[in-house]
Design an enzyme around this catalytic site. Sequence first.
Site, PDB file in Angstrom:
ATOM      1  N   ASP A  47      15.067  75.661  14.399  1.00  0.00           N
ATOM      2  CA  ASP A  47      15.904  76.403  14.965  1.00  0.00           C
ATOM      3  C   ASP A  47      15.958  76.677  16.312  1.00  0.00           C
ATOM      4  OD1 ASP A  47      13.763  77.504  13.699  1.00  0.00           O
ATOM      5  OD2 ASP A  47      14.267  79.418  14.570  1.00  0.00           O
ATOM      6  N   GLU A  72      11.641  79.790  12.662  1.00  0.00           N
ATOM      7  CA  GLU A  72      10.599  80.303  13.401  1.00  0.00           C
ATOM      8  C   GLU A  72      10.895  81.234  14.355  1.00  0.00           C
ATOM      9  OE1 GLU A  72       7.674  80.368  16.875  1.00  0.00           O
ATOM     10  OE2 GLU A  72       9.869  79.889  16.946  1.00  0.00           O
TER      11      GLU A  72
END
Length: 576
Positions: free
Chosen positions: A154, A219
């Site tokens: 991400d 994350e």
Amino acid sequence: MKGSTLLGWASVPTALALGIPPQVVLSGKITKGLKTLNPFAAKSEVCPQAPKITLPEDGFHSSLDFLKDKEFRARQATRLSRAVQVPTTVGDFATDPYDESFEPIVKFQSLLKEMFPLIHAKAKVEHVNRLGLVFTLQGSDTARKPILFMAHQDVVPIDDPSDWTHPPFSGLFDGEWIWGRGSSDCKNTLIGVLSGVEDLLSQKWRPQRTIVLAFGFDEESHGFLGAGSISAVLEERYGKDSFEFVLDEGGTGLQSLGNDSNVLYALPAVGEKGSLDLVLELAVPGGHSSVPPAHTGIGIMSEIIYELERKELFSPRLDPSHPSFGTLECQTRYSPDSVEPWLADKLAEGDPEALAEAIANSRGRAVRYTLQTSQAADLFNGGVKTNALPEKTSAVVNYRVALHMTPDQLRDRAVRIIKPIADAHNVTLHVDFPGMATTRDEFGGTGDRTLTLSPLMEPLSPAPISPTDPLTSKTWARFSGVARSVFESHPNPLISKDSAESKSTPTVVVTGDIMTGNTDTRFYWSLTKNIYRWSPSRQGGWYNIHTVDERVHLDVHLEGIMVYYDLIRAFDHWTD
């Protein structure tokens, strides 16, 4: 006057000047391993460095080929560019891996399967909590601990695309730089690790030591869905303390000090500060704003924030247990002309508070917050209409907890500062933390005026510090030896080919660093004591993580692949 550690070392033989302990220097040659080390022989040595690692004669091509081979360079630019083009953004508070906002992750994983067919064919591929991605290349020798490479799929969202020089998800390659969100945080790491493994598999590599690749998908939203789920699977499968080392993104790459380009500091983070998001929720009676009380809910909350920012302020501390202490010792030894003239003496004085304050004042805010707790009031909300008194007012204060403090200490400080304010305004204070809940009777007050303190999520203590003494940690010695061998093997590719510097290679000093933020490694503490957070990117080769015009230089990306490729080779046949 400079202390003795700053003087006299430049004239000793090269091996000693590089910090290689005398007992591994034999007839002018450096031994390949560390088995000859006597951990008691060099206790007084400042910043000892492990020898460079000689890779096994395994028949595989040199990692330098990644920099030199035109075909590979072009392929790698295309790989990273295509990865950036998939907008795998994630917002805060993601709770469901099946939410449609995660669909770009599915597309991204299809792209990975297309670009890395050998890994998908040869490795065991698992999806954890739908989108967590784990590749396992099973080694032939199960007695050797696996090694784990991490990254996250991400990226942070974009604010205004028109602010960017190039569209943020174009993945533009201009011949030198790959531009776009995620190019340096951290799709360069993910694509780099996969590229190194794919290349080894193309050479018919069969691992002796098991290699695990673990890629979370949230994350940037604290990692609970991705890394939080993956770590539980790995611990159940392998057990506690089951990995030789874990390598994730992070650290501050490779940097020179001052104008001295002959010494390059490799700075893997071997620890992280803790974190606490303190939520303050105030409820008071409402009413028409034409008949206000002396202090509205917004006024009370403003007073609280004001007092938090002015009372019991945090102080830095720096003692030998902090990784930055060792880094400063290394700088006094290898860059004596580029550090403060008083630094060696301050390090020797044994006053952790005075040393930390002197360093913080000298080197600025970024360094200060590696040594002390930070506090930032980041969110404030209250009121619904101009003529209605606010009934609900809330704020969130973010803390990054210094290594010498705990979240409990920050909670207790907040209570000490806030309770007198609550009492003055006849507000009941509730403290709702894990394992602790106060009642109305403890603090007094009336029932319709309440203030609750709670954490946004479970508070995080500072991470355990991974060992960085090459005389006692063979894993660190080998890891840091690979870093030295990679970056001492060639000149800086970012400088002009016409400069004198382009013909020379630097001395690389590897020393531990500390991170002020947190990575997905927060979930992996139980798997190994050797956790390294390091994006092996040299200074000037990447820019603007989390902001406009994020980009990474192709050569720096290729150097990262060299590190991953050589780490796998160096540890594959090695046993301590």
